[in-house]
Design a protein around this motif. Structure first.
Motif, short mmCIF file in Angstrom:
data_model
loop_
_atom_site.label_atom_id
_atom_site.label_comp_id
_atom_site.label_asym_id
_atom_site.label_seq_id
_atom_site.Cartn_x
_atom_site.Cartn_y
_atom_site.Cartn_z
N ASP A 76 0.83 -1.20 0.00
CA ASP A 76 0.00 0.00 0.00
C ASP A 76 0.87 1.26 0.00
OD1 ASP A 76 -2.72 1.31 0.38
OD2 ASP A 76 -1.67 2.06 2.15
N ALA A 77 1.94 1.26 0.80
CA ALA A 77 2.84 2.42 0.84
C ALA A 77 3.49 2.67 -0.51
CB ALA A 77 3.90 2.21 1.92
N LEU A 78 3.93 1.59 -1.17
CA LEU A 78 4.56 1.74 -2.48
C LEU A 78 3.57 2.21 -3.53
CD1 LEU A 78 6.86 -1.40 -2.34
CD2 LEU A 78 7.64 0.97 -2.62
N ALA A 79 2.35 1.68 -3.48
CA ALA A 79 1.32 2.12 -4.43
C ALA A 79 1.06 3.61 -4.27
CB ALA A 79 0.04 1.32 -4.22
N GLN A 80 0.97 4.09 -3.04
CA GLN A 80 0.74 5.51 -2.80
C GLN A 80 1.93 6.35 -3.28
OE1 GLN A 80 -0.64 6.55 1.16
NE2 GLN A 80 -1.68 4.58 1.38
N ARG A 81 3.14 5.85 -3.03
CA ARG A 81 4.31 6.62 -3.45
C ARG A 81 4.35 6.78 -4.97
NH1 ARG A 81 10.27 4.49 -4.56
NH2 ARG A 81 11.43 6.43 -4.46
N TYR A 82 4.12 5.69 -5.70
CA TYR A 82 4.20 5.77 -7.16
C TYR A 82 3.02 6.53 -7.74
CZ TYR A 82 8.44 3.04 -7.51
OH TYR A 82 9.75 2.64 -7.42
N ALA A 83 1.85 6.41 -7.13
CA ALA A 83 0.70 7.19 -7.61
C ALA A 83 0.97 8.68 -7.47
CB ALA A 83 -0.56 6.79 -6.81
N ALA A 84 1.55 9.08 -6.34
CA ALA A 84 1.88 10.50 -6.15
C ALA A 84 2.91 10.96 -7.17
CB ALA A 84 2.40 10.71 -4.73
N ARG A 85 3.84 10.09 -7.53
CA ARG A 85 4.89 10.47 -8.47
C ARG A 85 4.35 10.62 -9.89
NH1 ARG A 85 10.22 6.86 -9.02
NH2 ARG A 85 10.88 8.23 -7.30
N ILE A 86 3.51 9.68 -10.34
CA ILE A 86 3.11 9.68 -11.75
C ILE A 86 1.77 10.38 -11.98
CG2 ILE A 86 4.41 7.57 -12.11
CD1 ILE A 86 1.80 6.03 -12.26
N GLY A 87 1.05 10.71 -10.91
CA GLY A 87 -0.18 11.48 -11.06
C GLY A 87 -1.39 10.68 -11.49
N ARG A 88 -1.38 9.38 -11.26
CA ARG A 88 -2.57 8.57 -11.52
C ARG A 88 -2.53 7.35 -10.60
NH1 ARG A 88 0.72 7.30 -15.89
NH2 ARG A 88 1.15 5.07 -16.06
N ALA A 89 -3.63 6.66 -10.52
CA ALA A 89 -3.77 5.60 -9.53
C ALA A 89 -2.81 4.44 -9.80
CB ALA A 89 -5.20 5.08 -9.53
N VAL A 90 -2.22 3.94 -8.73
CA VAL A 90 -1.46 2.69 -8.72
C VAL A 90 -2.04 1.86 -7.59
CG1 VAL A 90 0.78 1.59 -8.37
CG2 VAL A 90 0.65 3.77 -9.60
N THR A 91 -2.40 0.62 -7.86
CA THR A 91 -3.03 -0.23 -6.86
C THR A 91 -2.01 -1.13 -6.19
OG1 THR A 91 -3.50 -2.09 -8.33
CG2 THR A 91 -5.09 -0.26 -8.32
N PRO A 92 -2.25 -1.56 -4.95
CA PRO A 92 -1.35 -2.53 -4.32
C PRO A 92 -1.22 -3.82 -5.13
CG PRO A 92 -2.75 -1.51 -2.66
CD PRO A 92 -3.26 -1.05 -4.00
N ALA A 93 -2.24 -4.15 -5.92
CA ALA A 93 -2.15 -5.36 -6.74
C ALA A 93 -1.09 -5.24 -7.83
CB ALA A 93 -3.51 -5.65 -7.38
N GLN A 94 -0.63 -4.02 -8.12
CA GLN A 94 0.44 -3.82 -9.10
C GLN A 94 1.83 -3.96 -8.49
OE1 GLN A 94 -1.82 -0.02 -10.75
NE2 GLN A 94 -0.08 -0.51 -12.08
N VAL A 95 1.91 -4.19 -7.19
CA VAL A 95 3.17 -4.18 -6.47
C VAL A 95 3.54 -5.59 -6.03
CG1 VAL A 95 4.41 -3.25 -4.47
CG2 VAL A 95 2.65 -1.86 -5.60
N MET A 96 4.80 -5.98 -6.24
CA MET A 96 5.34 -7.22 -5.69
C MET A 96 6.66 -6.90 -5.01
SD MET A 96 4.58 -10.17 -8.50
CE MET A 96 5.11 -11.41 -7.33
N CYS A 97 6.91 -7.50 -3.87
CA CYS A 97 8.10 -7.23 -3.08
C CYS A 97 9.09 -8.38 -3.21
CB CYS A 97 7.73 -6.98 -1.62
SG CYS A 97 6.60 -5.58 -1.41
N PHE A 98 10.37 -8.01 -3.24
CA PHE A 98 11.45 -8.98 -3.44
C PHE A 98 12.63 -8.62 -2.54
CE2 PHE A 98 9.14 -9.05 -7.46
CZ PHE A 98 9.04 -10.41 -7.73
N PRO A 99 13.56 -9.55 -2.34
CA PRO A 99 14.79 -9.24 -1.60
C PRO A 99 15.79 -8.47 -2.49
CG PRO A 99 14.23 -11.56 -1.40
CD PRO A 99 13.41 -11.00 -2.52
#
Length: 395
Positions: A76-99
């Motif tokens: 959720d934090a990453l989705a909000q960060r990228y949405a703020a950067r690009i100016g349109r919605a990014v959903t948590p479903a678009q995010v995957m976390c890795f090492p």
């Protein structure tokens, strides 16, 4: 005993290209005074708040299995960060976390390319790119990056290397090793090539918070026409001076991340929840160390250019971002490999031969800007004296 095809594909990608770095360490261990400027790591420790957050999470029991796509709070934090950067919605479903970014790159390449495919990559390139492409079974197609274009990828050069086997373009902006930053116009032209040939765009943006001076960072994800074919990979390794925490991610279309999830689960079976909690704090609060790092790196690059350009035949290409500077050594009459070894043995300064990062850097070396100011000053003194002594020798 037999091993698999992937081990054979990667068998010649060992540590040979880091030979000069290992030689510098050997000389230093023998007591030689070596200014070591080969490897770049953040010159700050991780913020104490992040270490405390990870420790507190472990004490609170955040040590169980995690979800394959990552913890909900971090996504959720990453989705909000990228949405703020690009100016349109990014959903948590678009995010995957890795090492880390490296693991994200490996997984993403395995998800978009396979045997019979080609992946186009700018040359020079970060040292592990050939490996992640080859691991997928695809062939890497180098696209020369030219100094007279600031080492930014030119869409015409890219288009000239497209074939029916082309599957993806792997971008690195800001770029390692050159510090180049792709402009909006660059990305629009590259994006048009991707649209014309139905290619994925993979954008490694790990240096996005280390932009120098007045340069501007633009992600291909911010261009609406490219949103359904762009996958961004990044991490907190550089932005938060936390490479050892191994915490990275990818952002892509929901259909892509859904398709990639079984691969991620097969590889990792989830990430560490306490690392996710720490990373969520890092993303939500922003970096307290990146502003000072980018100021220091830019200042050191200016010092390097001022000294070498004005006092020697060496020529510095000022970086627009990141933690390295490129130096053209052609005027010495040596190629970068020969020059770097001669500089180490005769002047006690260790820099990386440009050819370690690609065929287009034959006449260049890479210098890390992460050493203290005094070390940069000592390196300048030695490099000026060394280069001028070379020029004074009879032909």
């Amino acid at each position: 005993m037999k091993t698999t095809a992937i081990t054979r594909r990667l068998s010649d990608l060992g540590g040979a290209k880091w030979g000069l770095h290992f030689r510098a360490q050997e000389l230093a261990a023998q007591g030689r005074d070596i200014v070591q400027l080969t490897i770049g790591e953040p010159d700050s420790p991780p913020p104490a708040a992040l270490i405390d957050a990870a420790a507190d999470a472990m004490r609170a029991g955040r040590t169980a299995y995690s979800k394959g796509e990552g913890e909900d709070g971090l996504r959720d934090a990453l989705a909000q960060r990228y949405a703020a950067r690009i100016g349109r919605a990014v959903t948590p479903a678009q995010v995957m976390c890795f090492p880390g970014t490296q693991t994200a790159l490996y997984a993403v390449l395995m998800g978009v390319a396979e045997a019979g495919c080609e992946v186009l990559v700018g040359d020079p390139m970060y040292a592990t790119y050939e490996g992640v492409v080859r691991a997928s079974g695809a062939d890497m197609v180098p696209v020369p990056l030219h100094a007279d274009n600031g080492f930014r990828l030119n869409a015409r050069d890219l288009a000239a290397r497209i074939t029916p086997r082309s599957r993806a373009i792997l971008l690195n902006t800001p770029h390692n090793p050159t510090g180049a930053v792709l402009t909006r116009a660059d990305l629009q032209a590259i994006g048009q090539v991707a649209l014309d040939h139905d290619l994925w765009i993979i954008s490694d943006e790990v240096y996005d918070e280390l932009i120098h001076d007045d340069s501007e960072f633009v992600s291909p994800l911010s261009l609406p026409e490219l949103a359904d074919r762009t996958i961004v990979v990044s991490s907190i390794s550089k932005s938060h001076a936390a490479p050892g925490f191994r915490s990275g991610w990818c952002i892509g279309p929901e259909a892509f991340t859904a398709a990639l999830l079984p691969l991620s689960e097969t590889m990792l079976f989830g990430n560490q929840p306490f690392i996710a909690d720490m990373t969520e704090l890092a993303i939500r609060q922003g970096s307290e160390v990146a502003p000072a790092m980018r100021t220091r790196f830019a200042a050191r690059a200016r010092t390097l250019a001022d000294r070498l350009d004005n006092e020697s035949p060496l020529r510095v290409l000022p970086p627009s971002a990141g933690m390295f500077a490129m130096i053209n050594v052609a005027a010495t009459g040596m190629d970068g490999e020969t020059y770097a070894h001669h500089l180490l043995e005769h002047a006690g300064v260790a820099v990386m031969p440009g050819a370690s990062f690609g065929a287009t850097l034959t006449d260049w070396v890479r210098l890390a800007l992460t050493a203290p100011d005094d070390d940069i000053a000592r390196a300048c003194d030695r490099m000026v004296a060394h280069a001028n002594s070379l020029m004074a020798q009879p032909a």
